[in-house]
Design a protein around this motif. Structure first.
Motif, PDB file in Angstrom:
ATOM      1  N   GLY A 113      -5.215  -6.205 -18.669  1.00 20.59           N
ATOM      2  CA  GLY A 113      -4.198  -7.198 -18.987  1.00 20.59           C
ATOM      3  C   GLY A 113      -2.801  -6.625 -18.919  1.00 20.59           C
ATOM      4  O   GLY A 113      -2.582  -5.537 -18.359  1.00 20.59           O
ATOM      5  N   VAL A 114      -1.844  -7.349 -19.494  1.00 25.05           N
ATOM      6  CA  VAL A 114      -0.445  -6.922 -19.504  1.00 25.05           C
ATOM      7  C   VAL A 114       0.169  -7.281 -20.853  1.00 25.05           C
ATOM      8  O   VAL A 114      -0.324  -8.145 -21.576  1.00 25.05           O
ATOM      9  N   LEU A 115       1.263  -6.619 -21.173  1.00 26.41           N
ATOM     10  CA  LEU A 115       2.040  -6.970 -22.351  1.00 26.41           C
ATOM     11  C   LEU A 115       3.100  -7.999 -21.990  1.00 26.41           C
ATOM     12  O   LEU A 115       3.744  -7.894 -20.945  1.00 26.41           O
ATOM     13  N   ASP A 116       3.269  -8.977 -22.863  1.00 32.10           N
ATOM     14  CA  ASP A 116       4.411  -9.886 -22.784  1.00 32.10           C
ATOM     15  C   ASP A 116       5.313  -9.501 -23.952  1.00 32.10           C
ATOM     16  O   ASP A 116       5.141  -9.982 -25.076  1.00 32.10           O
ATOM     17  N   GLU A 165       9.831 -14.236 -16.292  1.00 33.66           N
ATOM     18  CA  GLU A 165       9.782 -13.652 -14.949  1.00 33.66           C
ATOM     19  C   GLU A 165      10.345 -12.229 -14.909  1.00 33.66           C
ATOM     20  O   GLU A 165      11.256 -11.918 -14.149  1.00 33.66           O
ATOM     21  N   PRO A 166       9.807 -11.305 -15.708  1.00 35.84           N
ATOM     22  CA  PRO A 166      10.307  -9.935 -15.690  1.00 35.84           C
ATOM     23  C   PRO A 166      10.011  -9.247 -14.360  1.00 35.84           C
ATOM     24  O   PRO A 166       9.067  -9.614 -13.647  1.00 35.84           O
ATOM     25  N   ALA A 167      10.811  -8.248 -14.031  1.00 37.46           N
ATOM     26  CA  ALA A 167      10.611  -7.511 -12.782  1.00 37.46           C
ATOM     27  C   ALA A 167       9.495  -6.485 -12.904  1.00 37.46           C
ATOM     28  O   ALA A 167       8.922  -6.060 -11.892  1.00 37.46           O
ATOM     29  N   THR A 168       9.200  -6.056 -14.133  1.00 34.67           N
ATOM     30  CA  THR A 168       8.142  -5.084 -14.364  1.00 34.67           C
ATOM     31  C   THR A 168       7.304  -5.523 -15.557  1.00 34.67           C
ATOM     32  O   THR A 168       7.712  -6.396 -16.325  1.00 34.67           O
ATOM     33  N   ILE A 184       6.439  -5.827 -10.587  1.00 31.11           N
ATOM     34  CA  ILE A 184       5.719  -7.057 -10.266  1.00 31.11           C
ATOM     35  C   ILE A 184       6.222  -7.586  -8.930  1.00 31.11           C
ATOM     36  O   ILE A 184       7.429  -7.762  -8.729  1.00 31.11           O
ATOM     37  N   SER A 185       5.304  -7.854  -8.018  1.00 30.80           N
ATOM     38  CA  SER A 185       5.655  -8.415  -6.715  1.00 30.80           C
ATOM     39  C   SER A 185       5.424  -9.920  -6.726  1.00 30.80           C
ATOM     40  O   SER A 185       4.465 -10.411  -7.323  1.00 30.80           O
ATOM     41  N   ASP A 186       6.313 -10.653  -6.050  1.00 30.60           N
ATOM     42  CA  ASP A 186       6.116 -12.090  -5.872  1.00 30.60           C
ATOM     43  C   ASP A 186       5.486 -12.409  -4.521  1.00 30.60           C
ATOM     44  O   ASP A 186       5.387 -13.585  -4.138  1.00 30.60           O
ATOM     45  N   GLU A 187       5.066 -11.371  -3.806  1.00 25.76           N
ATOM     46  CA  GLU A 187       4.322 -11.565  -2.569  1.00 25.76           C
ATOM     47  C   GLU A 187       2.852 -11.847  -2.901  1.00 25.76           C
ATOM     48  O   GLU A 187       2.363 -11.456  -3.958  1.00 25.76           O
ATOM     49  N   PRO A 188       2.130 -12.504  -1.984  1.00 25.09           N
ATOM     50  CA  PRO A 188       0.701 -12.736  -2.233  1.00 25.09           C
ATOM     51  C   PRO A 188      -0.042 -11.415  -2.410  1.00 25.09           C
ATOM     52  O   PRO A 188       0.264 -10.432  -1.732  1.00 25.09           O
ATOM     53  N   PRO A 189      -0.992 -11.360  -3.299  1.00 23.71           N
ATOM     54  CA  PRO A 189      -1.742 -10.122  -3.497  1.00 23.71           C
ATOM     55  C   PRO A 189      -2.580  -9.779  -2.277  1.00 23.71           C
ATOM     56  O   PRO A 189      -3.079 -10.663  -1.572  1.00 23.71           O
ATOM     57  N   VAL A 190      -2.732  -8.495  -2.012  1.00 24.26           N
ATOM     58  CA  VAL A 190      -3.571  -8.008  -0.919  1.00 24.26           C
ATOM     59  C   VAL A 190      -4.835  -7.438  -1.542  1.00 24.26           C
ATOM     60  O   VAL A 190      -4.802  -6.393  -2.184  1.00 24.26           O
ATOM     61  N   PRO A 191      -5.971  -8.119  -1.406  1.00 26.29           N
ATOM     62  CA  PRO A 191      -7.189  -7.653  -2.072  1.00 26.29           C
ATOM     63  C   PRO A 191      -7.781  -6.434  -1.384  1.00 26.29           C
ATOM     64  O   PRO A 191      -7.552  -6.174  -0.205  1.00 26.29           O
ATOM     65  N   ALA A 192      -8.563  -5.684  -2.124  1.00 24.93           N
ATOM     66  CA  ALA A 192      -9.301  -4.562  -1.580  1.00 24.93           C
ATOM     67  C   ALA A 192     -10.408  -5.078  -0.675  1.00 24.93           C
ATOM     68  O   ALA A 192     -10.796  -6.253  -0.760  1.00 24.93           O
ATOM     69  N   PRO A 193     -10.931  -4.239   0.205  1.00 17.67           N
ATOM     70  CA  PRO A 193     -12.020  -4.684   1.087  1.00 17.67           C
ATOM     71  C   PRO A 193     -13.181  -5.277   0.301  1.00 17.67           C
ATOM     72  O   PRO A 193     -13.637  -4.711  -0.688  1.00 17.67           O
ATOM     73  N   PRO A 390      10.791  -3.134 -23.442  1.00 20.04           N
ATOM     74  CA  PRO A 390      11.715  -4.245 -23.702  1.00 20.04           C
ATOM     75  C   PRO A 390      11.418  -4.943 -25.032  1.00 20.04           C
ATOM     76  O   PRO A 390      10.308  -4.866 -25.566  1.00 20.04           O
ATOM     77  N   ASP A 391      12.438  -5.601 -25.577  1.00 20.76           N
ATOM     78  CA  ASP A 391      12.297  -6.506 -26.723  1.00 20.76           C
ATOM     79  C   ASP A 391      11.829  -5.820 -27.995  1.00 20.76           C
ATOM     80  O   ASP A 391      11.100  -6.389 -28.809  1.00 20.76           O
ATOM     81  N   GLY A 392      12.257  -4.563 -28.191  1.00 19.60           N
ATOM     82  CA  GLY A 392      12.054  -3.907 -29.474  1.00 19.60           C
ATOM     83  C   GLY A 392      10.735  -3.208 -29.671  1.00 19.60           C
ATOM     84  O   GLY A 392      10.460  -2.726 -30.772  1.00 19.60           O
ATOM     85  N   LEU A 393       9.902  -3.114 -28.646  1.00 22.20           N
ATOM     86  CA  LEU A 393       8.636  -2.398 -28.772  1.00 22.20           C
ATOM     87  C   LEU A 393       8.766  -0.980 -28.243  1.00 22.20           C
ATOM     88  O   LEU A 393       9.677  -0.664 -27.472  1.00 22.20           O
TER      89      LEU A 393
END
Length: 509
Positions: A113-116, A165-168, A184-193, A390-393
């Motif tokens: 997952g990711v942190l917000d 919409e953070p950049a990272t 974080i990329s806004d391009e479509p993800p490139v899946p693994a084989p 960011p944001d105090g953490l």
């Protein structure tokens, strides 16, 4: 909008609404699981965006190889696991499962997952109606459950995107310390084989989001606070505010209440709730009216100290019915005698710009390492980073090693005296101190709904369940551990105390 798979294009689906904030049972539209192809994603040659090592199995390298925002509201995370050992297989599924979910839902890659940080939330993969997790499935995706030396496997998880919409983002897994600053990329993800990544909006799912609560307290024991991302809960010590069995404020109380009023002034919420609490001494006939009178006294004092307009109060006395601690000790009773002031969380202050760049923490730097003994063996500690998010953490990472010749279990990592109970064992015995501002910080907590209740899990290295042996160290073996904290915006250094090791002075990066 569609996501590309290694076997073709997944059709478009209708856009879905933005995933709601916690609680994590809200339903939205998100990716649907796809049928697997027969080719497992093994040893892809993709550049890593970030990497770390498993705490339980140091030979298991964890890398982020893709982080893509889809339709502005979903996130596709791709993580590569590699066996870097020269011999011996590694079984990986248990390392990536989310231990905060019910037992049957802890499989696969449900813990990626990711942190917000803006919402103070820990975001995990969506949960479809027909499976535990919108993520890699060893059976469906044809993935081997073990890795031979030199072998890799790439996994995916689809989650709500962080707010704003953070950049990272900071990518999290149960296996290893979090990886901050991943672009974080806004391009479509490139899946693994051989990997099919489902398109967002294909079916209803539930969001799985854990709100992060960060506790702290003043060194003079006058108050302790908990920030849950929406509200700030300030527990004022009744022993400081009042004489025994009295509801008249002491001379010392004004300074404590003035600090609380400043925090309320920094908030934008219109309502302040004031609750009186007592320990288990006496009976309800005494405790209930006394706790209410004390709450009213605090309300009256705050009314004269708050400078902003249109603030209303709610006042209640609960006697001894809502203890935070066990009443079996005098310290527990002292902490239970309190007046709790709750209000909307103020916006985090921005860190004070430094005149010179913050120093990079080296694990070999003087003052950032220490030694102790456990089970008769010499044990080493090295702080490898105290990074401001960011944001105090803030994220603390550290390495503990067994410098001896016999295996040892370091039980002191779990033995924290704290004011919030936990649902599992974790390396929670860590304290950060800001001596200049007289405040102490403890590891954050993840709020996990359990029916009508809420369980608390430490936002730190898990040492329960599959990771039970994370606190067991073989001869000459070292492990990387971590913990998430609130960090004061003006602090350039913090004192770090881990278990039985001496306190260290650590720069904030």
């Amino acid at each position: 909008m569609s996501l590309v798979s290694a076997c073709g294009t997944v059709p478009d689906a209708a856009p879905s609404p933005t995933p709601p904030s916690p609680p994590p049972t809200a339903t939205t539209s998100a990716p649907a699981p796809a049928t697997a192809t027969s080719t497992p994603s093994v040893t892809p040659g993709r550049t890593a965006l970030a990497e770390t090592r498993s705490t339980l199995t140091p030979a298991l390298k964890v890398e982020v190889v893709g982080l893509n925002r889809v339709q502005g509201e979903h996130l596709v995370v791709q993580v590569r696991l590699s066996n870097t050992a020269t011999r011996g297989r590694i079984s990986w599924p248990g390392e990536l499962g989310d231990g905060t979910r019910p037992l049957g839902a802890r499989r696969w890659a449900s813990g990626i997952g990711v942190l917000d940080t803006r919402e103070r939330s820990w975001i995990l993969p969506y949960q479809p109606e027909d499976s535990p997790c919108l993520c890699s499935d060893t059976s469906r995706d044809g993935l081997s459950r073990t890795l031979d030396p030199g072998e890799s496997v790439t996994l995916y998880a689809v989650t709500p995107a962080p707010a704003g919409e953070p950049a990272t983002a900071t990518v999290v897994t149960p296996a290893a310390p979090p990886m901050p600053g991943v672009p974080i990329s806004d391009e479509p993800p490139v899946p693994a084989p051989g990997m099919n990544i489902p398109s967002p909006g294909a079916q209803p799912v539930s969001t799985v989001v854990r709100r992060i609560v960060t506790p702290s307290e003043s060194l003079d024991k006058s108050e302790e606070s908990a920030d849950d991302g929406e509200r700030l809960h300030v527990n004022l010590s009744s022993d400081v505010l009042f004489a025994v069995n009295k509801a008249t404020l002491t001379s010392r109380a004004r300074a404590v209440l003035a600090r609380t009023a400043e925090r309320i002034d920094a908030s934008t919420g219109p309502t302040v709730r004031v609750e009186g609490h007592a320990d288990s001494s006496g009976n309800d006939a005494i405790n209930d009216p006394l706790s209410r009178r004390r709450a009213q006294a605090v309300r009256e004092a705050l009314t004269g100290l708050i400078t902003r307009d249109e603030v209303s109060f709610e006042v209640e006395g609960y006697g001894s019915r809502k203890p935070l601690y066990s009443n079996s000790t005098e310290e527990g009773k002292r902490r239970n005698r309190r007046v709790t002031v709750t209000f909307a969380r103020p916006e985090p202050a921005q860190p004070t710009p430094a005149a010179t760049p913050a120093p990079t923490v080296s694990p070999d730097a003087t003052g950032l390492s220490g030694t102790a003994r456990a089970g008769g063996q010499p044990i080493s500690l090295r702080v490898t980073g105290l990074r401001r998010l960011p944001d105090g953490l803030g994220l603390l990472t550290y390495r503990i090693g067994n410098e001896g010749t016999e295996e040892v279990s370091i039980q002191e990592l779990h033995q924290a005296q704290d004011w919030m109970s936990f649902n599992r064992r974790a390396a929670q015995n860590i304290v950060l101190t800001d001596a200049e501002r007289g405040r102490l910080y403890r590891p954050g907590r993840l709020q996990v709904p359990d029916g009508g209740d809420v369980d608390l899990y430490c936002a730190c290295t898990d040492t329960s369940g599959v990771r039970l042996f994370s606190s067991r160290f073989g001869p000459r073996q070292a492990r990387d551990l971590w913990a998430l904290f609130e960090l004061p915006p003006a602090a350039a250094t913090m004192r770090v105390k881990v278990a039985a090791f001496d306190e260290l002075e650590v720069p904030v990066q």
